[in-house]
Design an enzyme around this catalytic site. Sequence first.
Site, PDB file in Angstrom:
ATOM      1  N   GLU A   1       1.279   3.701   3.045  1.00  0.00           N
ATOM      2  CA  GLU A   1       1.572   3.260   4.575  1.00  0.00           C
ATOM      3  C   GLU A   1       3.171   3.451   4.544  1.00  0.00           C
ATOM      4  OE1 GLU A   1       0.191  -0.199   4.644  1.00  0.00           O
ATOM      5  OE2 GLU A   1      -2.157   0.452   4.733  1.00  0.00           O
TER       6      GLU A   1
ATOM      7  N   HIS B   1       0.887  -1.183  -0.050  1.00  0.00           N
ATOM      8  CA  HIS B   1      -0.170   0.033   0.070  1.00  0.00           C
ATOM      9  C   HIS B   1       0.945   1.306   0.069  1.00  0.00           C
ATOM     10  CE1 HIS B   1      -3.295  -2.759   2.168  1.00  0.00           C
ATOM     11  NE2 HIS B   1      -3.527  -2.561   0.905  1.00  0.00           N
TER      12      HIS B   1
ATOM     13  N   HIS C   1       3.027  -3.370   7.403  1.00  0.00           N
ATOM     14  CA  HIS C   1       1.775  -2.274   6.764  1.00  0.00           C
ATOM     15  C   HIS C   1       1.713  -1.188   7.844  1.00  0.00           C
ATOM     16  CE1 HIS C   1      -0.667  -4.640   3.841  1.00  0.00           C
ATOM     17  NE2 HIS C   1       0.073  -5.350   4.031  1.00  0.00           N
TER      18      HIS C   1
ATOM     19  N   GLU D   1       1.193  -4.575  11.457  1.00  0.00           N
ATOM     20  CA  GLU D   1       0.802  -3.249  11.163  1.00  0.00           C
ATOM     21  C   GLU D   1       1.394  -2.321  12.436  1.00  0.00           C
ATOM     22  OE1 GLU D   1      -1.906  -2.337   9.232  1.00  0.00           O
ATOM     23  OE2 GLU D   1      -2.667  -4.396   8.518  1.00  0.00           O
TER      24      GLU D   1
END
Length: 741
Positions: A439, A436, A532, A604
């Site tokens: 990010e 992504h 992420h 994350e």
Amino acid sequence: MNPHNLLRNVPTSPDLLPGTYLCLAGNEGRNEAELTSYFLSWYQNEKLHKNPMCFPMYNPQRLSDSLALSGANDWDYGKTRLWKAEEENDPALAEKEPDPVRRSSTISMKDINSRTTQVTFGYQDGKKVPKLKEPRSLYCVPRSVVPPKWPVGIDTICPPPLITLKHQPPPFTEEFYRQPPGHNPRILEKIDTDRHEGKVVYQQPLMRFPFYTRSRSEQSLEIGQYPSCKYDDDILRFESRFECGNLFRARKVGPYEYELELRWDYYTMKHTQWFYFRVSNTIAGPTYKFTITNLLKSGSLYNEGMRPLFYSEQNAETKNLGWIRIGHNIHYYKNNLRRKDCKGERYHYSLTWQCQFPHTGDVSYFAHCYPYTYSDLQADLLDIANDPVKSQYVKQRILCHSLGGNMVHLLTVTTPSSHLAEAKQKRAVVVTARVHPGETNSSYMMRGFIRYITGSSPDAKVLRDNFVFKIVPMLNPDGVIVGNYRSSLAARDLNRNYKNPIKDAYPSVWSVKAMIRRMLSEREVVLYCDLHGHSRKMNVFMYGCENKDPSLRLRERVFPNMMGRNTSKFKYSACRFKVQKKKEGTGRIVMWQQMGILNSFTMEATFAGYNNIHFNSRDLEDMGYHFCDTLLDYCDPNTSKVEHVLSSLTRIVKAQFAAKMGKNYEDLKDIALEDLDMSDLESRLGYLLIISIKRAETLNRWRFRQLSFRWSTEITNVAKDQEEVQDTKGEKSDSPAEQET
């Protein structure tokens, strides 16, 4: 001598074309290196014009090894001929002289350099040894930073921003912004912001094509000029037409107030979260107000105290200060701008903040998170390639080229093995990031991981001696270059297309999956992790996949639990292991379901921080070190740590089930884990129950009593209705109509 009698002694090598064998007869004065040269010369002269893609895949070392294993020293060396497999099975053809058209001529060693550019020569033990070149366009990494390629439709770009202290954290702690007492973001909902009053001071040209067609190099684009640092008026000058930038329109609606609109991900009408733009002609003293009016997510960490990032060129020159957090009166709320990408009455959200610029006539930048561009990655990898020590155990290759033609890098980090058996005993670890584009915190975690694993510490050397690390630091370079938040140039989320990837549309995803599949045929992959960033939760945490095998129950939770024990920035209680159907296309679930990798995770990192303190770039890079430290603990030959964590996890899970069932821990102490369904602990109902309890705790006493009285009244009414139904059922009806009723 019948040449077909020698065909049975020649090994079947994967380096040869299907259905072919190599026949040798004649002179004994040739060694294996010269034999390889003969084969290479024939291969280029006879077959390269028919199937040019096969020649680069030939490996002369593998051919030499196969000949040596099959007793090539006892053969008579001479001319090289190629025979079809059907000729070996046909007795009539065995007595015939081979067709002169298919016979290759004897080529001397002196003519090889003049006939091919694919073979180079080196000296080994005083002898000249031929080697095959690696195709530069497929594998080799350039020795300089390659300018990115941009999609057609973008005609003008600006030079890279002058940010000299991009990776330097501030020397002080940056706390969260604390909302004033009585703050209620709902008061700001649906304010009158859809009239678009004011003067447009900046707007990017619209994309001319509704879908991606092709890309072109940066040299073929027009280079735009940045606005001057200072003008006679008080209007700010905006710019975002540079790598990783995102700002579509800026409108001045007051003396020092501006409304901003972000650009959607290219070829989509959604995904507006990432912003990164340049501001000049600043004035020190006045309080400026900025409002982004077209955000899509209903919740944000900006309401939890997160501040935007700010960079000042004069601060960098005079104070040696890089990116810092800035802003006050920060609010994130719903406005009355209706969305056009969906049906129904759904509205955009706004982010507003106020700040004061430190210098007049300064050039400043605002960003959602610390920027990390495609060129920054190339510069970091170039430093590793130019290091004489690191380049010995770090091999860089081009995994593939993206849809836009940009390079997707692959790093292989391991200590070179002297024996093939020793190399095969090493287990593999696969780490990927930046699927992504918006990010960027994932790139900083990856940067810290690469810096540690390639460093000179004793623990890093132990990891390189025992593991083979396959690292893909940027899976979506196209989206990073153009400033997307989530999508690639195919207008799709790459992390939802691992299940059945299309090679032409998602080349990086397809190549990563193929690389892992090949690796599993050679060695065990002990861990897969995709890095992420998260926009709604604090801390760093992981998503895993719950294992249903009774013999491996809770094993997928050991590594995250160890990670939480090694650093306070990682929160194990925020980890989730439920496999949701809507996430079946993500990398972690596909690697777990299709590849059988037990430890398949998504790590994350929050955009904000932890304990009311913002993460800086160094904090994110430290997570790479903690990841390696946890890997050492998890793979320690002494399994006492793993067994201790497993026993602790067993107690925790049983205690959670006991609390949910209203029983004591002793009641479930003797129950096996196979009889408990872990997904119940992470169900939506349980999550809503926890959230409702937390919200009730924040209410004042009067409101809580009122809410409790209403709940008790509703429960009493429901109980009375049930009693009346039971009484009605107990009464006898005289008529059939009443009974039917």
